[in-house]
Write a protein that holds these residues in place. Structure first.
Motif, mmCIF file in Angstrom:
data_model
loop_
_atom_site.group_PDB
_atom_site.id
_atom_site.type_symbol
_atom_site.label_atom_id
_atom_site.label_comp_id
_atom_site.label_asym_id
_atom_site.label_seq_id
_atom_site.Cartn_x
_atom_site.Cartn_y
_atom_site.Cartn_z
ATOM 1 N N THR A 1 8.483 31.918 -34.633
ATOM 2 C CA THR A 1 9.819 31.393 -34.342
ATOM 3 C C THR A 1 9.882 30.846 -32.923
ATOM 4 O OG1 THR A 1 10.768 33.035 -35.827
ATOM 5 C CG2 THR A 1 12.274 31.958 -34.299
ATOM 6 N N ILE A 2 10.544 29.713 -32.786
ATOM 7 C CA ILE A 2 10.728 29.108 -31.460
ATOM 8 C C ILE A 2 11.851 29.854 -30.749
ATOM 9 C CG2 ILE A 2 11.236 26.987 -30.208
ATOM 10 C CD1 ILE A 2 10.295 25.435 -32.669
ATOM 11 N N THR A 3 11.505 30.612 -29.733
ATOM 12 C CA THR A 3 12.496 31.352 -28.951
ATOM 13 C C THR A 3 12.483 30.880 -27.507
ATOM 14 O OG1 THR A 3 10.930 33.119 -28.424
ATOM 15 C CG2 THR A 3 12.251 33.382 -30.430
ATOM 16 N N SER A 4 13.557 31.174 -26.812
ATOM 17 C CA SER A 4 13.693 30.683 -25.439
ATOM 18 C C SER A 4 12.642 31.296 -24.515
ATOM 19 C CB SER A 4 15.092 30.992 -24.912
ATOM 20 O OG SER A 4 15.353 32.384 -24.989
ATOM 21 N N ASN A 5 12.342 32.582 -24.671
ATOM 22 C CA ASN A 5 11.380 33.206 -23.761
ATOM 23 C C ASN A 5 9.963 32.689 -23.999
ATOM 24 O OD1 ASN A 5 11.432 34.566 -26.269
ATOM 25 N ND2 ASN A 5 10.340 36.311 -25.389
ATOM 26 N N ARG A 6 9.596 32.421 -25.255
ATOM 27 C CA ARG A 6 8.266 31.870 -25.528
ATOM 28 C C ARG A 6 8.149 30.434 -25.027
ATOM 29 N NH1 ARG A 6 8.279 33.994 -31.798
ATOM 30 N NH2 ARG A 6 8.123 36.232 -31.327
ATOM 31 N N SER A 7 9.247 29.703 -25.095
ATOM 32 C CA SER A 7 9.221 28.300 -24.658
ATOM 33 C C SER A 7 9.031 28.161 -23.154
ATOM 34 C CB SER A 7 10.521 27.603 -25.071
ATOM 35 O OG SER A 7 10.671 27.606 -26.476
ATOM 36 N N GLU A 8 9.140 29.242 -22.414
ATOM 37 C CA GLU A 8 8.953 29.180 -20.965
ATOM 38 C C GLU A 8 7.493 28.997 -20.585
ATOM 39 O OE1 GLU A 8 10.641 32.699 -19.378
ATOM 40 O OE2 GLU A 8 12.727 32.106 -19.755
ATOM 41 N N TYR A 9 6.537 29.380 -21.461
ATOM 42 C CA TYR A 9 5.130 29.271 -21.090
ATOM 43 C C TYR A 9 4.266 28.595 -22.153
ATOM 44 C CZ TYR A 9 5.497 33.805 -23.494
ATOM 45 O OH TYR A 9 5.804 34.808 -24.375
ATOM 46 N N VAL A 10 4.811 28.251 -23.328
ATOM 47 C CA VAL A 10 4.071 27.465 -24.319
ATOM 48 C C VAL A 10 4.979 26.387 -24.875
ATOM 49 C CG1 VAL A 10 2.488 29.326 -24.988
ATOM 50 C CG2 VAL A 10 4.680 29.060 -26.177
ATOM 51 N N ASP A 11 4.369 25.384 -25.471
ATOM 52 C CA ASP A 11 5.129 24.307 -26.095
ATOM 53 C C ASP A 11 4.983 24.424 -27.609
ATOM 54 O OD1 ASP A 11 6.700 22.136 -26.360
ATOM 55 O OD2 ASP A 11 5.132 20.654 -25.943
ATOM 56 N N PHE A 12 6.021 23.992 -28.319
ATOM 57 C CA PHE A 12 6.040 24.083 -29.771
ATOM 58 C C PHE A 12 6.118 22.688 -30.382
ATOM 59 C CE2 PHE A 12 7.606 28.226 -28.491
ATOM 60 C CZ PHE A 12 7.049 29.091 -29.408
ATOM 61 N N THR A 13 5.586 22.566 -31.595
ATOM 62 C CA THR A 13 5.818 21.348 -32.354
ATOM 63 C C THR A 13 7.251 21.366 -32.869
ATOM 64 O OG1 THR A 13 5.110 22.381 -34.414
ATOM 65 C CG2 THR A 13 3.412 21.298 -33.102
ATOM 66 N N LEU A 14 7.677 20.244 -33.432
ATOM 67 C CA LEU A 14 9.010 20.214 -34.029
ATOM 68 C C LEU A 14 9.064 21.175 -35.216
ATOM 69 C CD1 LEU A 14 9.750 16.382 -34.004
ATOM 70 C CD2 LEU A 14 10.692 18.117 -32.485
ATOM 71 N N PRO A 15 10.147 21.888 -35.402
ATOM 72 C CA PRO A 15 10.236 22.821 -36.541
ATOM 73 C C PRO A 15 10.190 22.079 -37.866
ATOM 74 C CG PRO A 15 12.375 22.571 -35.466
ATOM 75 C CD PRO A 15 11.381 21.884 -34.586
ATOM 76 N N TYR A 16 9.499 22.626 -38.837
ATOM 77 C CA TYR A 16 9.391 22.010 -40.158
ATOM 78 C C TYR A 16 10.210 22.752 -41.208
ATOM 79 C CZ TYR A 16 5.766 25.609 -40.423
ATOM 80 O OH TYR A 16 5.071 26.794 -40.357
ATOM 81 N N THR A 17 10.958 23.743 -40.798
ATOM 82 C CA THR A 17 11.886 24.425 -41.688
ATOM 83 C C THR A 17 13.059 24.922 -40.860
ATOM 84 O OG1 THR A 17 12.112 26.134 -43.395
ATOM 85 C CG2 THR A 17 10.834 26.709 -41.450
ATOM 86 N N VAL A 18 14.125 25.300 -41.519
ATOM 87 C CA VAL A 18 15.330 25.725 -40.810
ATOM 88 C C VAL A 18 15.046 26.994 -40.031
ATOM 89 C CG1 VAL A 18 17.726 26.457 -41.068
ATOM 90 C CG2 VAL A 18 16.779 24.704 -42.574
ATOM 91 N N ALA A 19 15.324 26.956 -38.736
ATOM 92 C CA ALA A 19 15.123 28.124 -37.894
ATOM 93 C C ALA A 19 16.429 28.891 -37.773
ATOM 94 C CB ALA A 19 14.634 27.694 -36.513
ATOM 95 N N GLY A 20 16.328 30.108 -37.298
ATOM 96 C CA GLY A 20 17.512 30.908 -37.078
ATOM 97 C C GLY A 20 17.495 32.186 -37.896
ATOM 98 N N ILE A 21 18.488 33.005 -37.659
ATOM 99 C CA ILE A 21 18.615 34.304 -38.326
ATOM 100 C C ILE A 21 19.928 34.334 -39.085
ATOM 101 C CG2 ILE A 21 18.894 36.788 -37.937
ATOM 102 C CD1 ILE A 21 17.038 36.520 -35.569
ATOM 103 N N SER A 22 19.885 34.829 -40.299
ATOM 104 C CA SER A 22 21.089 34.970 -41.099
ATOM 105 C C SER A 22 21.007 36.294 -41.852
ATOM 106 C CB SER A 22 21.238 33.794 -42.065
ATOM 107 O OG SER A 22 22.496 33.840 -42.721
ATOM 108 N N MET A 23 21.910 36.506 -42.787
ATOM 109 C CA MET A 23 21.886 37.762 -43.528
ATOM 110 C C MET A 23 22.053 37.508 -45.014
ATOM 111 S SD MET A 23 25.549 39.511 -42.612
ATOM 112 C CE MET A 23 27.117 38.752 -43.075
ATOM 113 N N VAL A 24 21.449 38.384 -45.795
ATOM 114 C CA VAL A 24 21.567 38.368 -47.245
ATOM 115 C C VAL A 24 22.373 39.590 -47.659
ATOM 116 C CG1 VAL A 24 20.300 38.766 -49.388
ATOM 117 C CG2 VAL A 24 19.517 37.044 -47.801
#
Length: 266
Positions: A66-89
């Protein structure tokens, strides 16, 4: 010297990565390596894996990370290929009412009151326009009041028998019959839906509801079993996880559960 065996990777994420590599205008040779923690035995976390990319132990990571803010501080990510985020079932519940008063539910209380108001108002207008020139709207006060209500009620089923003399009264009746037609059609359609169509809705629509009710929230293991038990019987009331995993779960359990509430992306 012991020769290291070649790692063969598979799965959805791997297929997405390899499909993207094939579309590059240049060759990109790569080799997969198993990821393990610093002790070389146990599997480390995604945060640690991202840190090892930053430390150049690995050139890149192919994973459902998952692309998170803390990880983005030291690595780069490709564009997401699926819906990101957290939800509930949450479980879905059938709202189709078996109450004997279901016939009043197609219309809201406000609409019932407005309809009743127009019912009396239309009858009064017809009486004002007709009682001086039309003998059918005359007689004792109680008889005139009864005629007012009976006339407007009979128009609901298009069965009024009183003759209208005034052209202005006829115009009022035409407008009222048109309104009755719309109201009757809407009522019939809504009542039919309530009686025949399964009315499903989520048991919870926001995480705050789970907190307020003191409900338990599930982890990824054994989703269906925990949800089926419920929070009061040792199970859970909702599953909160990343959306791709929830979609995989709902693919096989969409009849009893649904994704509800907002998507949390931070």
């Amino acid at each position: 010297m012991r020769r290291q065996m070649r790692v063969i990777a598979g799965g959805f994420v791997i297929e997405v990565f390899e499909a993207a590599v094939k579309r590059l205008p240049y060759a990109l040779p790569f080799e997969y390596f198993n990821y393990s923690s610093s002790d070389g035995k146990s599997t480390g976390s995604y945060d640690l894996l991202a840190r090892q990319v930053a430390d150049k132990k690995y050139d890149a990571v192919v994973a459902d990370m998952t692309i998170t803010s803390n990880r983005s501080e030291y690595v780069d990510f490709t564009l997401p290929y699926t819906v990101a985020g957290i939800s509930m079932v949450v479980p879905i519940k059938n709202q189709r009412s078996k109450n004997a008063w279901i016939f009043v539910k197609p219309l809201t209380p406000d609409l019932w009151l407005v309809s009743l108001g127009f019912f009396v108002f239309t009858g009064s207008i017809i009486w004002v326009l007709e009682h001086r020139i039309n003998p059918e709207f005359r007689g004792p006060p109680t008889n005139q009041i009864g005629t007012i209500f009976y006339f407007t009620f009979s128009t609901l089923v298009f069965a009024h028998r009183e003759n209208i003399v005034s052209n202005l009264a006829r115009l009022v009746v035409i407008i009222w019959v048109f309104v009755v037609l719309i109201l009757q059609s809407s009522y019939t359609a809504s009542l039919t839906s309530l009686l025949t169509v399964e009315q499903f809705e989520p048991s919870y629509t926001h995480i705050s509801e789970l907190k307020d009710n003191g409900e338990r929230v599930g982890s990824p293991q054994e989703y269906a079993e925990a949800l089926a038990k419920g929070s009061r019987n040792g199970g859970v009331a909702a599953i909160i996880d990343e959306i791709p995993y929830l979609k995989v779960f709902l693919k096989d359990h969409c009849d009893n559960y649904t994704m509800a509430g907002q998507t949390y992306k931070n």
